[in-house]
Design an enzyme around this catalytic site. Sequence first.
Site, PDB file in Angstrom:
ATOM      1  N   LYS A   7       0.847  -1.200   0.000  1.00  0.00           N
ATOM      2  CA  LYS A   7       0.000   0.000   0.000  1.00  0.00           C
ATOM      3  C   LYS A   7       0.880   1.247   0.000  1.00  0.00           C
ATOM      4  CE  LYS A   7       0.855   1.235   4.498  1.00  0.00           C
ATOM      5  NZ  LYS A   7       1.777   2.286   4.842  1.00  0.00           N
ATOM      6  N   PRO A  89       9.665  -4.401  -0.562  1.00  0.00           N
ATOM      7  CA  PRO A  89      10.796  -4.140   0.335  1.00  0.00           C
ATOM      8  C   PRO A  89      10.342  -4.088   1.797  1.00  0.00           C
ATOM      9  CG  PRO A  89      10.338  -2.221  -1.048  1.00  0.00           C
ATOM     10  CD  PRO A  89       9.473  -3.329  -1.547  1.00  0.00           C
ATOM     11  N   VAL A  90      11.268  -4.447   2.677  1.00  0.00           N
ATOM     12  CA  VAL A  90      10.967  -4.602   4.102  1.00  0.00           C
ATOM     13  C   VAL A  90      11.216  -3.285   4.840  1.00  0.00           C
ATOM     14  CG1 VAL A  90      11.686  -5.879   6.160  1.00  0.00           C
ATOM     15  CG2 VAL A  90      11.583  -7.031   3.962  1.00  0.00           C
ATOM     16  N   ALA A  91      10.403  -2.992   5.860  1.00  0.00           N
ATOM     17  CA  ALA A  91      10.528  -1.758   6.658  1.00  0.00           C
ATOM     18  C   ALA A  91      10.576  -0.545   5.742  1.00  0.00           C
ATOM     19  CB  ALA A  91      11.753  -1.810   7.573  1.00  0.00           C
ATOM     20  N   LEU A  94       5.572   0.488   3.115  1.00  0.00           N
ATOM     21  CA  LEU A  94       4.632  -0.030   2.119  1.00  0.00           C
ATOM     22  C   LEU A  94       3.714  -1.112   2.690  1.00  0.00           C
ATOM     23  CD1 LEU A  94       7.092  -0.257  -0.921  1.00  0.00           C
ATOM     24  CD2 LEU A  94       5.321   1.486  -0.536  1.00  0.00           C
ATOM     25  N   GLY A  95       3.845  -1.392   3.977  1.00  0.00           N
ATOM     26  CA  GLY A  95       2.926  -2.326   4.646  1.00  0.00           C
ATOM     27  C   GLY A  95       3.121  -3.778   4.264  1.00  0.00           C
ATOM     28  N   GLY A  96       4.291  -4.147   3.754  1.00  0.00           N
ATOM     29  CA  GLY A  96       4.498  -5.519   3.268  1.00  0.00           C
ATOM     30  C   GLY A  96       4.263  -6.573   4.341  1.00  0.00           C
ATOM     31  N   SER A  98       2.526  -6.302   7.058  1.00  0.00           N
ATOM     32  CA  SER A  98       1.105  -6.283   7.441  1.00  0.00           C
ATOM     33  C   SER A  98       0.252  -7.000   6.402  1.00  0.00           C
ATOM     34  CB  SER A  98       0.613  -4.835   7.573  1.00  0.00           C
ATOM     35  OG  SER A  98       1.357  -4.153   8.551  1.00  0.00           O
ATOM     36  N   ASP A 131      -1.890  -1.463  10.654  1.00  0.00           N
ATOM     37  CA  ASP A 131      -2.044  -1.501   9.193  1.00  0.00           C
ATOM     38  C   ASP A 131      -2.706  -2.783   8.709  1.00  0.00           C
ATOM     39  OD1 ASP A 131      -0.913   0.924   8.697  1.00  0.00           O
ATOM     40  OD2 ASP A 131       1.011   0.153   7.970  1.00  0.00           O
TER      41      ASP A 131
HETATM   42  O1  C5P Z   1       0.661  -0.785  14.645  1.00  0.00           O
HETATM   43  P1  C5P Z   1       2.084  -1.031  14.508  1.00  0.00           P
HETATM   44  O2  C5P Z   1       2.565  -2.190  15.349  1.00  0.00           O
HETATM   45  O3  C5P Z   1       2.558  -1.156  13.096  1.00  0.00           O
HETATM   46  O4  C5P Z   1       2.813   0.263  15.077  1.00  0.00           O
HETATM   47  C1  C5P Z   1       4.186   0.301  15.374  1.00  0.00           C
HETATM   48  C2  C5P Z   1       4.455   1.448  16.318  1.00  0.00           C
HETATM   49  O5  C5P Z   1       4.146   2.694  15.685  1.00  0.00           O
HETATM   50  C3  C5P Z   1       3.590   1.448  17.567  1.00  0.00           C
HETATM   51  O6  C5P Z   1       4.189   0.669  18.573  1.00  0.00           O
HETATM   52  C4  C5P Z   1       3.539   2.909  17.941  1.00  0.00           C
HETATM   53  O7  C5P Z   1       4.730   3.271  18.607  1.00  0.00           O
HETATM   54  C5  C5P Z   1       3.570   3.611  16.595  1.00  0.00           C
HETATM   55  N1  C5P Z   1       2.203   4.023  16.142  1.00  0.00           N
HETATM   56  C6  C5P Z   1       1.619   5.139  16.674  1.00  0.00           C
HETATM   57  N2  C5P Z   1       0.364   5.509  16.261  1.00  0.00           N
HETATM   58  C7  C5P Z   1      -0.284   4.794  15.323  1.00  0.00           C
HETATM   59  C8  C5P Z   1       0.295   3.643  14.749  1.00  0.00           C
HETATM   60  C9  C5P Z   1       1.568   3.279  15.177  1.00  0.00           C
HETATM   61  O8  C5P Z   1       2.208   5.823  17.532  1.00  0.00           O
HETATM   62  N3  C5P Z   1      -1.502   5.183  14.941  1.00  0.00           N
END
Ligand code: C5P
Length: 323
Positions: A7, A89-91, A94-96, A98, A131
């Site tokens: 995405k 690609p990782v990190a 692009l939400g790969g 997820s 995501d």
């Molecule tokens: O949801 P996800 O695990 O991908 O998020 C990784 C980190 O990004 C969370 O631990 C949080 O620190 C931060 N985050 C945030 N607000 C969001 C989504 C993610 O602060 N809406």
Amino acid sequence: MLSAAAKVNLVLEIRGKRADGYHELATVMQAVDLSDRLVLDEAPGLGLVVNTDGVPCDATNLALRAATTLREAAKIDRGVHITLDKRIPVAAGLGGGSSDAAAVLLGLNRLWGLRWPAARLAEVATALGMDVPFFLRSGAALGTGRGEVLEPVVAGALALVLVNPAFGSSTAEAYGRVTPAMYTDGSRAMRLAELLRTRQAARVAASLYNGLEAAVAPLHPEIERMRAALLAAGALGAAMSGSGPTVFGVARSFEHARQIRGRLTRASWRCWAVRTLAGPAVRMRTSTMSSLGRGQAARRGTLDPVFGGSNPPAPTTIGRGRR
Ligand code: C5P
């Protein structure tokens, strides 16, 4: 076989900080046709094999965590062997990871005969990452809350160019650098969600916005270089996706996107011309893929002893996308 699409965030606004430590978002997410491939095979335990060096295949891999979390939530004793062919690609923003996790949830819902409705799968998806719920759905969506409260958006097709600098960016670190000066009111996301219907690439391109850029760009000067290169190559507008570092540009057509990609010559960048997807981000095909493909060595990770042992990692070749 499952394909799990990437995405981009056409708009990502940070509206404030929540009591639970997350940030309140207003974002327009759009699936694009750059996809990982997964094969799920019934197995006694839980195992994962990945074809790309640098992708964890232990319990930190979101695809494997999706299987573990679903197995626990469903209170069943079933297994699966996941074969993951990584193309996103990782990190990268692009939400790969997820998308892979969403594909595993959808695939196992079928393989394990759970017949869970989408809302129940979405709860497990949210537990895996904010995501993930987006990828259970399709096309484009407006995400609010932490990004997991989704409303479908009717979107005309767009052609984009993705540029990735072959290093990763940490989502948690990006949000950790956000200050209140980066907060906006969410109106950009609402406006873009309306604009997407119109198929007017130039207007969409002029309305791209990512509030996390101010937090991430100072860490990675390459982000500004990629944006400048995209615009110099003819993109109508460009922005960082998610927590970066991938930057995408909007083109007038897919042919134009290919031309732009051809003009981006920096050897260390990976570039793709892609189309936006209107249909589901995860697609299922019933055929299975018996191997990872010609000449690709694989790494193997396990949770259960049945898939014990490990192969040496495959050498990494970072080449330019061939799309
Ligand atoms: O949801 P996800 O695990 O991908 O998020 C990784 C980190 O990004 C969370 O631990 C949080 O620190 C931060 N985050 C945030 N607000 C969001 C989504 C993610 O602060 N809406």
